[in-house]
Design a protein around this motif. Structure first.
Motif, PDB file in Angstrom:
ATOM      1  N   ALA A 104       0.222   0.601  12.679  1.00 45.69           N
ATOM      2  CA  ALA A 104      -0.918   0.369  11.681  1.00 45.69           C
ATOM      3  C   ALA A 104      -0.775   0.523  10.494  1.00 45.69           C
ATOM      4  O   ALA A 104      -1.528  -0.116   8.915  1.00 45.69           O
ATOM      5  N   THR A 105       0.856   1.115   9.330  1.00 47.61           N
ATOM      6  CA  THR A 105       1.479   0.392   8.107  1.00 47.61           C
ATOM      7  C   THR A 105       1.177  -0.173   8.156  1.00 47.61           C
ATOM      8  O   THR A 105       1.023  -0.750   6.703  1.00 47.61           O
ATOM      9  N   PHE A 106       1.632  -1.281   9.133  1.00 48.90           N
ATOM     10  CA  PHE A 106       1.913  -3.327   8.453  1.00 48.90           C
ATOM     11  C   PHE A 106       0.704  -3.138   8.537  1.00 48.90           C
ATOM     12  O   PHE A 106       1.213  -4.140   7.444  1.00 48.90           O
ATOM     13  N   ARG A 107       0.155  -3.030   9.265  1.00 40.48           N
ATOM     14  CA  ARG A 107      -1.789  -3.448   9.089  1.00 40.48           C
ATOM     15  C   ARG A 107      -2.362  -3.353   7.514  1.00 40.48           C
ATOM     16  O   ARG A 107      -2.857  -4.316   6.698  1.00 40.48           O
ATOM     17  N   GLU A 108      -2.170  -2.248   7.295  1.00 34.75           N
ATOM     18  CA  GLU A 108      -2.247  -1.611   5.560  1.00 34.75           C
ATOM     19  C   GLU A 108      -1.741  -2.297   4.912  1.00 34.75           C
ATOM     20  O   GLU A 108      -2.451  -2.806   3.585  1.00 34.75           O
ATOM     21  N   LEU A 109      -0.424  -2.315   4.835  1.00 35.45           N
ATOM     22  CA  LEU A 109       0.275  -3.374   3.389  1.00 35.45           C
ATOM     23  C   LEU A 109       0.142  -4.499   3.730  1.00 35.45           C
ATOM     24  O   LEU A 109      -0.039  -5.620   2.919  1.00 35.45           O
ATOM     25  N   SER A 110       0.138  -5.122   4.846  1.00 36.21           N
ATOM     26  CA  SER A 110      -0.649  -6.069   5.260  1.00 36.21           C
ATOM     27  C   SER A 110      -1.940  -6.460   4.010  1.00 36.21           C
ATOM     28  O   SER A 110      -2.098  -8.163   3.493  1.00 36.21           O
ATOM     29  N   LEU A 111      -3.136  -5.844   4.542  1.00 36.96           N
ATOM     30  CA  LEU A 111      -4.622  -6.143   4.010  1.00 36.96           C
ATOM     31  C   LEU A 111      -4.307  -5.662   2.526  1.00 36.96           C
ATOM     32  O   LEU A 111      -4.872  -6.903   2.093  1.00 36.96           O
ATOM     33  N   GLN A 112      -3.387  -4.927   2.022  1.00 32.62           N
ATOM     34  CA  GLN A 112      -3.063  -5.295   0.569  1.00 32.62           C
ATOM     35  C   GLN A 112      -2.889  -6.176   0.016  1.00 32.62           C
ATOM     36  O   GLN A 112      -2.903  -6.574  -1.126  1.00 32.62           O
ATOM     37  N   ALA A 113      -1.733  -6.560   0.786  1.00 35.79           N
ATOM     38  CA  ALA A 113      -1.146  -8.306   0.538  1.00 35.79           C
ATOM     39  C   ALA A 113      -1.981  -9.244  -0.136  1.00 35.79           C
ATOM     40  O   ALA A 113      -2.077  -9.931  -1.052  1.00 35.79           O
TER      41      ALA A 113
END
Length: 373
Positions: free
Chosen positions: A289-298
Protein backbone atom coordinates in the motif's frame (compact mmCIF):
# COMPACT_ATOMS: atom_id res chain seq x y z
CA UNK A 1 -17.83 118.68 -35.97
CA UNK A 2 -18.70 116.29 -38.72
CA UNK A 3 -15.56 117.38 -40.64
CA UNK A 4 -13.29 116.80 -37.68
CA UNK A 5 -14.68 113.39 -36.75
CA UNK A 6 -13.76 111.62 -40.00
CA UNK A 7 -10.24 113.00 -39.85
CA UNK A 8 -9.92 111.85 -36.26
CA UNK A 9 -11.15 108.42 -37.25
CA UNK A 10 -8.63 108.27 -40.09
CA UNK A 11 -5.81 109.23 -37.75
CA UNK A 12 -6.91 106.57 -35.27
CA UNK A 13 -7.11 103.97 -38.00
CA UNK A 14 -3.63 104.88 -39.18
CA UNK A 15 -2.32 104.70 -35.63
CA UNK A 16 -3.94 101.32 -35.14
CA UNK A 17 -2.55 100.09 -38.46
CA UNK A 18 0.96 101.32 -37.65
CA UNK A 19 0.94 99.96 -34.10
CA UNK A 20 -0.79 96.64 -34.74
CA UNK A 21 0.26 95.74 -38.29
CA UNK A 22 3.09 97.80 -39.69
CA UNK A 23 5.52 97.83 -36.77
CA UNK A 24 5.23 94.10 -35.94
CA UNK A 25 5.46 93.23 -39.63
CA UNK A 26 8.62 95.37 -40.06
CA UNK A 27 10.14 93.68 -36.99
CA UNK A 28 9.26 90.27 -38.41
CA UNK A 29 10.83 91.21 -41.78
CA UNK A 30 13.99 92.40 -40.04
CA UNK A 31 14.15 89.17 -38.00
CA UNK A 32 13.67 86.83 -40.97
CA UNK A 33 16.05 88.76 -43.24
CA UNK A 34 18.83 89.66 -40.83
CA UNK A 35 18.71 87.28 -37.88
CA UNK A 36 16.83 84.06 -38.61
CA UNK A 37 19.31 81.21 -39.10
CA UNK A 38 18.76 78.50 -41.68
CA UNK A 39 17.73 75.18 -40.14
CA UNK A 40 18.29 71.93 -42.02
CA UNK A 41 15.96 68.98 -41.49
CA UNK A 42 16.70 65.27 -41.67
CA UNK A 43 13.73 62.89 -41.55
CA UNK A 44 13.16 59.18 -41.00
CA UNK A 45 10.15 56.93 -40.54
CA UNK A 46 10.17 53.89 -38.27
CA UNK A 47 7.78 51.35 -36.80
CA UNK A 48 8.03 48.80 -34.02
CA UNK A 49 7.02 45.54 -35.67
CA UNK A 50 6.36 42.13 -34.24
CA UNK A 51 8.18 39.15 -35.72
CA UNK A 52 5.47 36.51 -35.86
CA UNK A 53 6.19 33.19 -37.49
CA UNK A 54 2.45 32.64 -38.01
CA UNK A 55 2.15 35.81 -40.08
CA UNK A 56 4.26 35.70 -43.24
CA UNK A 57 3.63 39.38 -44.03
CA UNK A 58 5.00 40.49 -40.64
CA UNK A 59 8.56 39.82 -41.78
CA UNK A 60 8.15 42.28 -44.68
CA UNK A 61 7.92 45.76 -43.13
CA UNK A 62 6.32 47.58 -46.05
CA UNK A 63 3.81 44.82 -46.80
CA UNK A 64 2.83 44.44 -43.14
CA UNK A 65 2.11 48.15 -42.92
CA UNK A 66 0.08 48.21 -46.13
CA UNK A 67 -2.00 45.21 -45.07
CA UNK A 68 -2.52 46.60 -41.58
CA UNK A 69 -1.05 43.53 -39.92
CA UNK A 70 0.90 45.45 -37.28
CA UNK A 71 0.17 44.13 -33.83
CA UNK A 72 -1.58 46.59 -31.45
CA UNK A 73 1.04 45.81 -28.80
CA UNK A 74 3.69 47.05 -31.23
CA UNK A 75 1.82 50.34 -31.54
CA UNK A 76 1.88 50.66 -27.78
CA UNK A 77 5.62 50.08 -27.79
CA UNK A 78 5.96 52.72 -30.52
CA UNK A 79 4.41 55.19 -28.08
CA UNK A 80 6.94 54.08 -25.46
CA UNK A 81 9.66 54.73 -28.02
CA UNK A 82 8.30 58.21 -28.69
CA UNK A 83 8.56 59.05 -24.99
CA UNK A 84 12.10 57.69 -24.87
CA UNK A 85 13.26 59.75 -27.87
CA UNK A 86 11.97 62.96 -26.27
CA UNK A 87 13.49 62.19 -22.86
CA UNK A 88 16.62 63.41 -21.10
CA UNK A 89 18.14 59.93 -21.56
CA UNK A 90 18.35 60.44 -25.32
CA UNK A 91 19.56 64.01 -24.85
CA UNK A 92 22.40 62.84 -22.59
CA UNK A 93 23.56 60.34 -25.22
CA UNK A 94 23.56 63.03 -27.92
CA UNK A 95 25.47 65.37 -25.63
CA UNK A 96 28.12 62.72 -24.90
CA UNK A 97 28.66 61.69 -28.51
CA UNK A 98 28.12 64.91 -30.48
CA UNK A 99 28.39 67.74 -27.94
CA UNK A 100 24.85 68.51 -28.98
CA UNK A 101 24.45 71.59 -26.78
CA UNK A 102 27.55 73.30 -28.17
CA UNK A 103 26.21 73.09 -31.73
CA UNK A 104 23.01 74.97 -30.93
CA UNK A 105 24.70 77.39 -28.52
CA UNK A 106 27.16 78.41 -31.24
CA UNK A 107 24.39 79.96 -33.40
CA UNK A 108 23.96 83.29 -31.58
CA UNK A 109 22.56 85.35 -34.44
CA UNK A 110 19.05 83.88 -34.14
CA UNK A 111 17.50 85.10 -30.86
CA UNK A 112 14.53 82.73 -31.15
CA UNK A 113 16.63 79.59 -31.74
CA UNK A 114 19.68 80.34 -29.65
CA UNK A 115 20.48 78.03 -26.77
CA UNK A 116 22.50 79.50 -23.94
CA UNK A 117 25.57 77.52 -22.96
CA UNK A 118 24.53 77.96 -19.32
CA UNK A 119 20.97 76.80 -19.87
CA UNK A 120 19.53 74.48 -17.21
CA UNK A 121 18.74 70.85 -17.90
CA UNK A 122 15.03 71.67 -18.07
CA UNK A 123 15.64 74.54 -20.47
CA UNK A 124 17.90 72.41 -22.64
CA UNK A 125 15.28 69.65 -22.76
CA UNK A 126 12.59 72.12 -23.83
CA UNK A 127 14.88 73.42 -26.59
CA UNK A 128 15.66 69.82 -27.65
CA UNK A 129 11.94 69.10 -27.93
CA UNK A 130 11.61 72.16 -30.21
CA UNK A 131 14.20 70.97 -32.72
CA UNK A 132 13.31 67.24 -32.58
CA UNK A 133 9.75 66.62 -33.76
CA UNK A 134 7.84 63.34 -33.68
CA UNK A 135 4.64 62.54 -35.59
CA UNK A 136 2.77 59.29 -34.90
CA UNK A 137 0.32 57.91 -37.47
CA UNK A 138 -2.28 55.85 -35.62
CA UNK A 139 -3.53 54.30 -38.87
CA UNK A 140 -0.27 52.66 -39.92
CA UNK A 141 1.71 52.74 -36.68
CA UNK A 142 4.47 54.75 -38.35
CA UNK A 143 6.56 57.17 -36.30
CA UNK A 144 8.12 60.03 -38.25
CA UNK A 145 11.22 61.60 -36.69
CA UNK A 146 12.30 65.09 -37.76
CA UNK A 147 15.58 66.63 -36.58
CA UNK A 148 16.47 70.29 -37.12
CA UNK A 149 20.05 71.54 -37.01
CA UNK A 150 22.07 74.48 -38.29
CA UNK A 151 24.24 72.17 -40.42
CA UNK A 152 23.06 69.36 -42.74
CA UNK A 153 25.61 66.84 -41.45
CA UNK A 154 24.67 67.55 -37.85
CA UNK A 155 20.99 66.87 -38.52
CA UNK A 156 21.90 63.53 -40.14
CA UNK A 157 24.26 62.54 -37.31
CA UNK A 158 21.71 63.33 -34.62
CA UNK A 159 19.06 61.28 -36.39
CA UNK A 160 21.44 58.34 -36.91
CA UNK A 161 22.17 58.20 -33.18
CA UNK A 162 18.46 58.49 -32.34
CA UNK A 163 17.70 55.52 -34.61
CA UNK A 164 20.56 53.47 -33.19
CA UNK A 165 19.51 54.09 -29.61
CA UNK A 166 15.86 53.53 -30.50
CA UNK A 167 16.65 50.10 -31.91
CA UNK A 168 18.58 49.23 -28.76
CA UNK A 169 15.70 50.50 -26.62
CA UNK A 170 13.14 48.35 -28.47
CA UNK A 171 15.36 45.27 -28.21
CA UNK A 172 15.94 45.79 -24.49
CA UNK A 173 12.25 46.39 -23.88
CA UNK A 174 11.33 43.23 -25.77
CA UNK A 175 14.03 41.19 -24.03
CA UNK A 176 12.96 42.48 -20.62
CA UNK A 177 9.38 41.36 -21.24
CA UNK A 178 10.44 37.96 -22.56
CA UNK A 179 12.97 37.54 -19.73
CA UNK A 180 10.25 37.99 -17.13
CA UNK A 181 7.98 35.51 -18.88
CA UNK A 182 10.77 32.99 -19.38
CA UNK A 183 12.02 33.38 -15.80
CA UNK A 184 8.57 32.51 -14.45
CA UNK A 185 8.35 29.35 -16.57
CA UNK A 186 11.91 28.35 -15.61
CA UNK A 187 11.08 28.78 -11.90
CA UNK A 188 8.06 26.54 -12.33
CA UNK A 189 10.23 23.97 -14.12
CA UNK A 190 12.84 24.06 -11.35
CA UNK A 191 10.17 23.57 -8.68
CA UNK A 192 8.58 20.66 -10.54
CA UNK A 193 11.99 19.04 -11.12
CA UNK A 194 12.88 19.42 -7.44
CA UNK A 195 9.56 17.88 -6.41
CA UNK A 196 9.98 15.01 -8.90
CA UNK A 197 13.49 14.23 -7.66
CA UNK A 198 12.24 14.29 -4.05
CA UNK A 199 9.39 11.85 -4.75
CA UNK A 200 11.65 9.62 -6.83
CA UNK A 201 14.27 9.48 -4.06
CA UNK A 202 11.59 8.62 -1.49
CA UNK A 203 10.44 5.72 -3.68
CA UNK A 204 14.00 4.47 -4.24
CA UNK A 205 14.78 4.70 -0.52
CA UNK A 206 11.61 2.76 0.31
CA UNK A 207 12.55 0.03 -2.19
CA UNK A 208 16.05 -0.19 -0.71
CA UNK A 209 14.80 -0.40 2.87
CA UNK A 210 12.37 -3.21 2.07
CA UNK A 211 14.59 -5.03 -0.46
CA UNK A 212 11.76 -4.98 -2.98
CA UNK A 213 11.72 -3.79 -6.56
CA UNK A 214 7.92 -3.84 -6.80
CA UNK A 215 5.99 -4.56 -3.60
CA UNK A 216 2.72 -5.07 -5.46
CA UNK A 217 4.19 -7.70 -7.74
CA UNK A 218 5.79 -9.40 -4.73
CA UNK A 219 2.46 -9.42 -2.87
CA UNK A 220 0.73 -10.95 -5.88
CA UNK A 221 3.44 -13.61 -6.15
CA UNK A 222 3.09 -14.45 -2.44
CA UNK A 223 -0.68 -14.68 -2.75
CA UNK A 224 -0.27 -17.07 -5.67
CA UNK A 225 2.17 -19.19 -3.63
CA UNK A 226 -0.23 -19.35 -0.67
CA UNK A 227 -3.07 -20.37 -2.97
CA UNK A 228 -0.90 -23.14 -4.45
CA UNK A 229 0.07 -24.39 -0.96
CA UNK A 230 -3.56 -24.36 0.14
CA UNK A 231 -4.47 -26.45 -2.92
CA UNK A 232 -1.62 -28.85 -2.06
CA UNK A 233 -2.83 -28.98 1.57
CA UNK A 234 -6.31 -29.93 0.46
CA UNK A 235 -4.88 -32.71 -1.70
CA UNK A 236 -2.72 -34.02 1.16
CA UNK A 237 -5.70 -34.02 3.56
CA UNK A 238 -7.70 -36.04 1.05
CA UNK A 239 -4.81 -38.50 0.81
CA UNK A 240 -4.73 -38.74 4.65
CA UNK A 241 -8.42 -39.54 4.77
CA UNK A 242 -7.86 -42.30 2.21
CA UNK A 243 -4.99 -43.76 4.23
CA UNK A 244 -7.02 -43.74 7.47
CA UNK A 245 -9.79 -45.71 5.80
CA UNK A 246 -7.45 -48.55 4.99
CA UNK A 247 -4.73 -48.34 7.63
CA UNK A 248 -4.42 -47.90 11.36
CA UNK A 249 -4.07 -44.30 12.49
CA UNK A 250 -0.79 -45.18 14.20
CA UNK A 251 0.72 -46.71 11.12
CA UNK A 252 3.93 -45.09 9.74
CA UNK A 253 2.23 -44.02 6.48
CA UNK A 254 -0.56 -42.17 8.36
CA UNK A 255 1.89 -40.49 10.77
CA UNK A 256 4.12 -39.43 7.85
CA UNK A 257 1.13 -37.94 6.03
CA UNK A 258 0.00 -36.07 9.15
CA UNK A 259 3.51 -34.63 9.54
CA UNK A 260 3.49 -33.45 5.96
CA UNK A 261 0.09 -31.78 6.44
CA UNK A 262 1.23 -30.04 9.64
CA UNK A 263 4.31 -28.69 7.85
CA UNK A 264 2.16 -27.31 5.04
CA UNK A 265 -0.19 -25.68 7.53
CA UNK A 266 2.71 -24.03 9.36
CA UNK A 267 4.18 -22.77 6.12
CA UNK A 268 0.82 -21.36 5.00
CA UNK A 269 0.38 -19.58 8.34
CA UNK A 270 3.88 -18.09 8.12
CA UNK A 271 3.38 -16.88 4.54
CA UNK A 272 -0.02 -15.44 5.43
CA UNK A 273 1.45 -13.54 8.39
CA UNK A 274 4.18 -12.11 6.15
CA UNK A 275 1.58 -11.03 3.62
CA UNK A 276 -1.06 -9.51 5.91
CA UNK A 277 -0.38 -6.91 8.65
CA UNK A 278 -2.33 -7.47 11.84
CA UNK A 279 -1.43 -4.30 13.81
CA UNK A 280 -0.10 -1.96 11.14
CA UNK A 281 3.30 -3.62 11.18
CA UNK A 282 5.54 -3.61 8.09
CA UNK A 283 3.87 -6.63 6.52
CA UNK A 284 3.74 -7.08 2.79
CA UNK A 285 0.24 -5.69 2.32
CA UNK A 286 1.19 -2.50 4.22
CA UNK A 287 4.42 -2.30 2.25
CA UNK A 288 2.48 -2.73 -0.99
CA UNK A 289 0.00 0.00 0.00
CA UNK A 290 2.84 2.42 0.87
CA UNK A 291 4.66 1.48 -2.32
CA UNK A 292 1.53 2.17 -4.36
CA UNK A 293 1.12 5.61 -2.76
CA UNK A 294 4.78 6.53 -3.29
CA UNK A 295 4.62 5.31 -6.91
CA UNK A 296 1.51 7.39 -7.52
CA UNK A 297 3.13 10.51 -6.05
CA UNK A 298 6.28 9.95 -8.10
CA UNK A 299 4.18 9.47 -11.24
CA UNK A 300 2.24 12.69 -10.63
CA UNK A 301 5.49 14.59 -9.99
CA UNK A 302 6.97 13.17 -13.19
CA UNK A 303 3.95 14.23 -15.24
CA UNK A 304 4.08 17.72 -13.70
CA UNK A 305 7.76 17.94 -14.64
CA UNK A 306 7.00 16.86 -18.22
CA UNK A 307 4.25 19.49 -18.47
CA UNK A 308 6.60 22.20 -17.15
CA UNK A 309 9.30 21.13 -19.60
CA UNK A 310 6.84 21.28 -22.51
CA UNK A 311 5.62 24.68 -21.28
CA UNK A 312 9.20 25.97 -21.28
CA UNK A 313 9.76 24.84 -24.86
CA UNK A 314 6.45 26.36 -25.98
CA UNK A 315 7.30 29.62 -24.22
CA UNK A 316 10.65 29.80 -26.01
CA UNK A 317 8.95 29.21 -29.35
CA UNK A 318 6.35 31.91 -28.64
CA UNK A 319 9.06 34.33 -27.52
CA UNK A 320 10.91 33.82 -30.80
CA UNK A 321 7.68 34.41 -32.70
CA UNK A 322 6.64 37.51 -30.77
CA UNK A 323 10.00 39.28 -30.62
CA UNK A 324 9.81 43.02 -31.42
CA UNK A 325 12.25 44.92 -33.59
CA UNK A 326 12.59 48.41 -35.01
CA UNK A 327 11.89 48.63 -38.73
CA UNK A 328 13.32 51.67 -40.52
CA UNK A 329 10.83 52.41 -43.28
CA UNK A 330 12.46 55.65 -44.50
CA UNK A 331 16.19 56.08 -43.84
CA UNK A 332 17.69 59.39 -42.66
CA UNK A 333 18.72 61.82 -45.37
CA UNK A 334 21.38 64.52 -45.60
CA UNK A 335 19.41 67.69 -46.47
CA UNK A 336 20.83 69.76 -49.33
CA UNK A 337 18.85 72.91 -48.54
CA UNK A 338 17.35 74.58 -45.49
CA UNK A 339 13.64 74.00 -44.90
CA UNK A 340 13.24 76.34 -41.95
CA UNK A 341 12.47 79.10 -41.48
CA UNK A 342 9.79 79.41 -44.17
CA UNK A 343 10.27 83.15 -44.54
CA UNK A 344 7.68 84.04 -47.19
CA UNK A 345 5.06 81.72 -45.74
CA UNK A 346 5.63 82.98 -42.19
CA UNK A 347 5.54 86.65 -43.22
CA UNK A 348 2.28 86.18 -45.12
CA UNK A 349 0.82 84.32 -42.17
CA UNK A 350 1.94 87.05 -39.78
CA UNK A 351 0.43 89.73 -42.02
CA UNK A 352 -2.92 87.91 -42.18
CA UNK A 353 -2.99 87.40 -38.41
CA UNK A 354 -2.10 91.06 -37.78
CA UNK A 355 -4.82 92.27 -40.16
CA UNK A 356 -7.33 90.03 -38.39
CA UNK A 357 -6.17 91.44 -35.06
CA UNK A 358 -6.52 94.98 -36.44
CA UNK A 359 -10.10 94.26 -37.47
CA UNK A 360 -10.91 92.88 -34.02
CA UNK A 361 -9.41 95.97 -32.32
CA UNK A 362 -11.36 98.33 -34.60
CA UNK A 363 -14.58 96.45 -33.90
CA UNK A 364 -14.03 96.60 -30.13
CA UNK A 365 -13.21 100.35 -30.28
CA UNK A 366 -16.30 101.01 -32.40
CA UNK A 367 -18.52 99.16 -29.93
CA UNK A 368 -17.05 101.11 -27.02
CA UNK A 369 -17.57 104.46 -28.79
CA UNK A 370 -21.16 103.54 -29.65
CA UNK A 371 -21.86 102.86 -25.97
CA UNK A 372 -20.32 106.23 -25.02
CA UNK A 373 -22.64 108.02 -27.42
Amino acid sequence: MSDVSPNANKRKNKQYFVAIVLVPLILAIIYYVAFAADRYVSRAEVAVRQIDGNNPTANIPGLSLLTGSMNPVSREETLYLRQYIMSTDMLKILQEELEWKAHYAAEKSDPLYWLSGDASDEGTLKYYQRVVKLFFDAETGLLQIEVQAFEPEMAKQVLDIILRESEQFVNELSQRMTRDQLAFVERELANSLKNYELKRDELLQFQAENNLLDAEETAIARSTTIAAMEAELAAERARLSALKSSLNQYSPQVRQQETRIAALEQQIIAETQRLIAQDGNAKLNTVAATFRELSLQAGIAEEAYKVSLASLENTRIEINKKFRSLAVIVSPNVPDSAIYPKRIYNLITIFIVLMALLGIVRFIVAVIEDHKD
